[in-house]
Write a protein that holds these residues in place. Structure first.
Motif, PDB file in Angstrom:
ATOM      1  N   GLN A  17      14.609 -20.347  31.750  1.00  8.07           N
ATOM      2  CA  GLN A  17      15.802 -20.452  30.917  1.00  8.07           C
ATOM      3  C   GLN A  17      15.891 -19.260  29.951  1.00  8.07           C
ATOM      4  OE1 GLN A  17      15.978 -23.999  28.538  1.00  8.07           O
ATOM      5  NE2 GLN A  17      18.079 -23.605  27.860  1.00  8.07           N
ATOM      6  N   ILE A  18      14.765 -18.850  29.400  1.00  6.07           N
ATOM      7  CA  ILE A  18      14.755 -17.704  28.479  1.00  6.07           C
ATOM      8  C   ILE A  18      15.135 -16.428  29.211  1.00  6.07           C
ATOM      9  CG2 ILE A  18      13.266 -16.262  27.046  1.00  6.07           C
ATOM     10  CD1 ILE A  18      11.771 -18.842  26.271  1.00  6.07           C
ATOM     11  N   LEU A  19      14.576 -16.213  30.391  1.00 12.16           N
ATOM     12  CA  LEU A  19      14.896 -15.004  31.158  1.00 12.16           C
ATOM     13  C   LEU A  19      16.356 -14.978  31.585  1.00 12.16           C
ATOM     14  CD1 LEU A  19      11.685 -14.581  33.347  1.00 12.16           C
ATOM     15  CD2 LEU A  19      12.408 -13.206  31.392  1.00 12.16           C
TER      16      LEU A  19
ATOM     17  N   MET B  17      12.537 -28.109  24.369  1.00 12.77           N
ATOM     18  CA  MET B  17      11.698 -26.966  24.671  1.00 12.77           C
ATOM     19  C   MET B  17      12.332 -26.159  25.801  1.00 12.77           C
ATOM     20  SD  MET B  17       8.958 -25.871  23.435  1.00 12.77           S
ATOM     21  CE  MET B  17       7.425 -25.105  23.633  1.00 12.77           C
ATOM     22  N   THR B  18      12.335 -24.868  25.660  1.00 14.38           N
ATOM     23  CA  THR B  18      12.942 -24.027  26.693  1.00 14.38           C
ATOM     24  C   THR B  18      11.871 -23.475  27.617  1.00 14.38           C
ATOM     25  OG1 THR B  18      12.811 -22.128  25.217  1.00 14.38           O
ATOM     26  CG2 THR B  18      14.851 -23.352  25.202  1.00 14.38           C
ATOM     27  N   SER B  19      12.232 -23.367  28.867  1.00 17.62           N
ATOM     28  CA  SER B  19      11.297 -22.851  29.855  1.00 17.62           C
ATOM     29  C   SER B  19      11.436 -21.325  29.947  1.00 17.62           C
ATOM     30  CB  SER B  19      11.555 -23.484  31.212  1.00 17.62           C
ATOM     31  OG  SER B  19      12.802 -23.032  31.713  1.00 17.62           O
ATOM     32  N   LEU B  20      10.461 -20.718  30.556  1.00 17.27           N
ATOM     33  CA  LEU B  20      10.476 -19.269  30.736  1.00 17.27           C
ATOM     34  C   LEU B  20      11.683 -18.846  31.579  1.00 17.27           C
ATOM     35  CD1 LEU B  20       9.130 -16.538  30.313  1.00 17.27           C
ATOM     36  CD2 LEU B  20       7.763 -16.981  32.347  1.00 17.27           C
TER      37      LEU B  20
ATOM     38  N   LEU C  62      19.206 -12.233  30.440  1.00 22.58           N
ATOM     39  CA  LEU C  62      20.060 -11.489  31.370  1.00 22.58           C
ATOM     40  C   LEU C  62      21.544 -11.680  31.049  1.00 22.58           C
ATOM     41  CD1 LEU C  62      18.240 -12.044  34.783  1.00 22.58           C
ATOM     42  CD2 LEU C  62      18.412  -9.926  33.473  1.00 22.58           C
ATOM     43  N   VAL C  63      21.930 -12.907  30.722  1.00 22.15           N
ATOM     44  CA  VAL C  63      23.326 -13.180  30.379  1.00 22.15           C
ATOM     45  C   VAL C  63      23.704 -12.449  29.090  1.00 22.15           C
ATOM     46  CG1 VAL C  63      24.934 -14.995  29.652  1.00 22.15           C
ATOM     47  CG2 VAL C  63      23.443 -15.370  31.609  1.00 22.15           C
ATOM     48  N   ALA C  64      22.823 -12.478  28.086  1.00 22.74           N
ATOM     49  CA  ALA C  64      23.106 -11.818  26.808  1.00 22.74           C
ATOM     50  C   ALA C  64      23.215 -10.303  26.977  1.00 22.74           C
ATOM     51  CB  ALA C  64      22.025 -12.167  25.792  1.00 22.74           C
ATOM     52  N   ILE C  65      22.350  -9.721  27.777  1.00 23.45           N
ATOM     53  CA  ILE C  65      22.421  -8.275  28.026  1.00 23.45           C
ATOM     54  C   ILE C  65      23.700  -7.941  28.793  1.00 23.45           C
ATOM     55  CG2 ILE C  65      21.359  -6.366  29.300  1.00 23.45           C
ATOM     56  CD1 ILE C  65      18.634  -7.579  28.558  1.00 23.45           C
ATOM     57  N   GLY C  66      24.037  -8.760  29.776  1.00 21.67           N
ATOM     58  CA  GLY C  66      25.291  -8.548  30.505  1.00 21.67           C
ATOM     59  C   GLY C  66      26.502  -8.640  29.591  1.00 21.67           C
TER      60      GLY C  66
ATOM     61  N   TRP D  81      22.293 -19.729  21.743  1.00 21.22           N
ATOM     62  CA  TRP D  81      22.914 -20.957  22.263  1.00 21.22           C
ATOM     63  C   TRP D  81      22.354 -21.337  23.625  1.00 21.22           C
ATOM     64  CZ3 TRP D  81      28.278 -18.791  20.665  1.00 21.22           C
ATOM     65  CH2 TRP D  81      28.497 -19.052  19.316  1.00 21.22           C
ATOM     66  N   LEU D  82      22.123 -20.325  24.480  1.00 29.22           N
ATOM     67  CA  LEU D  82      21.589 -20.615  25.816  1.00 29.22           C
ATOM     68  C   LEU D  82      20.140 -21.085  25.768  1.00 29.22           C
ATOM     69  CD1 LEU D  82      23.177 -17.733  27.918  1.00 29.22           C
ATOM     70  CD2 LEU D  82      23.775 -20.158  27.957  1.00 29.22           C
ATOM     71  N   THR D  83      19.439 -20.795  24.680  1.00 26.77           N
ATOM     72  CA  THR D  83      18.060 -21.276  24.531  1.00 26.77           C
ATOM     73  C   THR D  83      17.979 -22.445  23.556  1.00 26.77           C
ATOM     74  OG1 THR D  83      17.640 -19.569  22.863  1.00 26.77           O
ATOM     75  CG2 THR D  83      16.989 -19.078  25.145  1.00 26.77           C
TER      76      THR D  83
END
Length: 113
Positions: free
Chosen positions: A6-8, A1-4, A12-16, A42-44
């Protein structure tokens, strides 16, 4: 389960990554969006197949909504180009606005076409 958090952070990394790919590495937008979607997934902790499936479904639903509009717009653009109608309209707008307001004339031309 991903936390809020981790999602945020993943967002930010994906937008960057998307900005960096487009601005500095000149990657075409489609491939930049695909890379950002993969990075976010992948990050989530998502499966690669699930990420690609979600991207495919999203792209397909978008094309369902705007596909006909894009096709008709492209056809009209080709007709305007081949009949030299765009050239005629742009010259007339330049005459109306004058040399001082060339940028405004081209903006109006974009809105008209």
């Amino acid at each position: 389960m991903t936390s809020l958090t981790q999602i945020l952070l993943a967002l930010l990394v994906a937008i960057g990554l998307l900005v960096a790919l487009g601005r500095w590495w000149k990657v075409p937008p489609f491939f930049g969006l695909l890379a950002a979607a993969l990075c976010f997934g992948w990050l989530t902790d998502q499966n690669t197949i699930a990420i690609l499936d979600a991207a495919q479904r999203g792209f397909g639903s978008m094309l369902q909504q705007i596909g006909l509009l894009v096709a008709v717009g492209c056809s009209l653009g080709v007709m305007l180009e081949r009949t030299r109608a765009m050239e005629t309209i742009s010259h007339q707008l330049l005459r109306w606005f004058g040399a001082r307001y060339t940028v405004l004339a081209m903006a109006v031309m974009g809105a008209v076409v």
